[in-house]
Design an enzyme around this catalytic site. Structure first.
Site, short mmCIF file in Angstrom:
data_model
loop_
_atom_site.label_atom_id
_atom_site.label_comp_id
_atom_site.label_asym_id
_atom_site.label_seq_id
_atom_site.Cartn_x
_atom_site.Cartn_y
_atom_site.Cartn_z
N CYS A 13 -32.37 7.45 -53.96
CA CYS A 13 -31.15 6.81 -53.46
C CYS A 13 -31.39 5.37 -53.01
CB CYS A 13 -30.56 7.62 -52.32
SG CYS A 13 -31.75 8.11 -51.05
N HIS B 132 -26.81 4.05 -46.79
CA HIS B 132 -28.13 3.42 -46.62
C HIS B 132 -27.97 1.90 -46.59
CE1 HIS B 132 -29.85 7.26 -47.09
NE2 HIS B 132 -30.50 7.12 -48.23
#
Length: 342
Positions: free
Chosen positions: A130, A243
């Site tokens: 990710c 994130h």
């Protein structure tokens, strides 16, 4: 007519996002088959206006399935992805099981969509980590323009990247079990995550880096350019989804902040929000549910020749996992590798 699409791990965070995104993007699905472990057999999941019951992975016959989206972890993928591919389905795997296999393409469609053609070797395409996915989306157009020599990145990764139990732990610690000065016993994490940050994601390696940091180094080279040098520090932060990354880049050729801003504004998958004023940047809370990789705080780094600094934010359950997998499936169709069923 469309395709028969299976999702392995349909009850997890990423599996449910895959269902949402397939519906949102109107992917041509004739039949959607949600699959999970035997203990989750019969559990219901939503796909558009339909409610579907999960089937048992161990007993399901994959004959006639066109695409299988895997989101059940590396152990399950190592066992099942080759078996599913042998039945004729193209497997798009979200785990790390096949990312470093030279016969399995590692794909971020905005960066290297042409690599999907390599699926023919093993019938498998790997989704990157990710944190890598959003990073290379931002790096690719800048690399094309000025040639990247070196990247230093510090990540601020949400707990959803560690699964539902991690999200529950942050919630439980935050909603009233935490008292200042009183230690909270961690379960999923090595230390308390509420009101704290933990500079440790995945296992430690012999050189002192964690595997999460190593993944970013290895995957950026495989996806973008093996000549790029990258060093990373991966940190878990008390954020549920999204994130963030502070990125410093050294280029081979001069590139100004204004030039980079203009390039990134035209780049696929990137949304620039870069006002040099309070609030003129994107934070994780604002990126949740969005497809874009957001880039803010674009500025010149005077500590190196031809340097830039960026702030990059993305929904890790979407671009970092489910969205990228669906985009890979779309690339297979758009490039003629997957013919529509009659």
């Amino acid at each position: 007519m469309g395709y028969r699409v299976a999702i392995v791990g349909a009850t997890g965070n990423v599996g449910r996002e895959m269902l949402n995104i397939l519906d949102e993007r109107e992917f041509p699905v004739d039949e959607l088959i949600p699959l999970a472990s035997r203990r989750s057999q019969g559990m219901e999941v939503s796909f558009g206006d339909k409610t579907l019951k999960c089937k048992d992975l161990a007993t399901f016959d994959f004959t006639g399935v066109d695409i299988c989206l895997m989101s059940a972890g590396g152990t399950v993928s190592k066992e099942w992805s080759p078996k599913i591919a042998a039945k004729g389905a193209i497997v798009i795997d979200n785990s790390s099981a096949f990312r470093y296999d030279s016969d399995v393409p590692l794909v971020v469609p905005e960066v290297n969509a042409e690599a999907v053609a390599g699926y023919s070797k093993k019938g498998i395409i790997a989704n990157p980590n990710c944190s890598t996915a959003q990073l290379v989306v931002a790096l690719k157009p800048l690399h094309d323009a000025a040639g990247i020599k070196r990247v230093v990145v510090s990540t601020y990764q949400s707990v959803s990247g560690a699964g539902k139990d991690a999200m529950d732990e942050l919630w439980d610690q935050t909603k009233g079990k935490y008292v200042p000065g009183q230690e909270v016993e961690p379960s999923k994490f090595t230390k308390q995550i509420a009101f704290n940050v933990i500079p440790h994601i995945d296992v430690f390696m012999e050189d002192g880096f964690t595997k999460e940091e190593w993944k970013m180094m290895a995957e950026t080279k495989k996806i973008l350019d093996p000549k790029i040098k990258l060093t990373a520090t991966a940190v878990r932060v008390p954020v549920f989804v999204g994130h963030s990354e502070a990125v410093n880049i050294e280029f081979e050729r001069p590139i100004s902040a204004d030039e980079a801003r203009d390039i990134l504004r035209e780049a696929p998958g990137v949304l620039v929000v870069d006002k040099r004023e309070p609030g003129g940047y994107v934070t994780p809370v604002e990126c949740v549910g969005d497809y874009a990789t957001f880039v803010s705080r674009i500025r010149e780094d005077a500590t190196v020749e031809n340097g830039l600094a960026l702030w990059v934010v993305s929904d890790n359950l979407r671009k970092g996992a489910a969205l990228n997998a669906v985009q890979i499936a779309e690339s297979l169709i758009n490039r003629g590798h997957l013919k529509k069923a009659a």
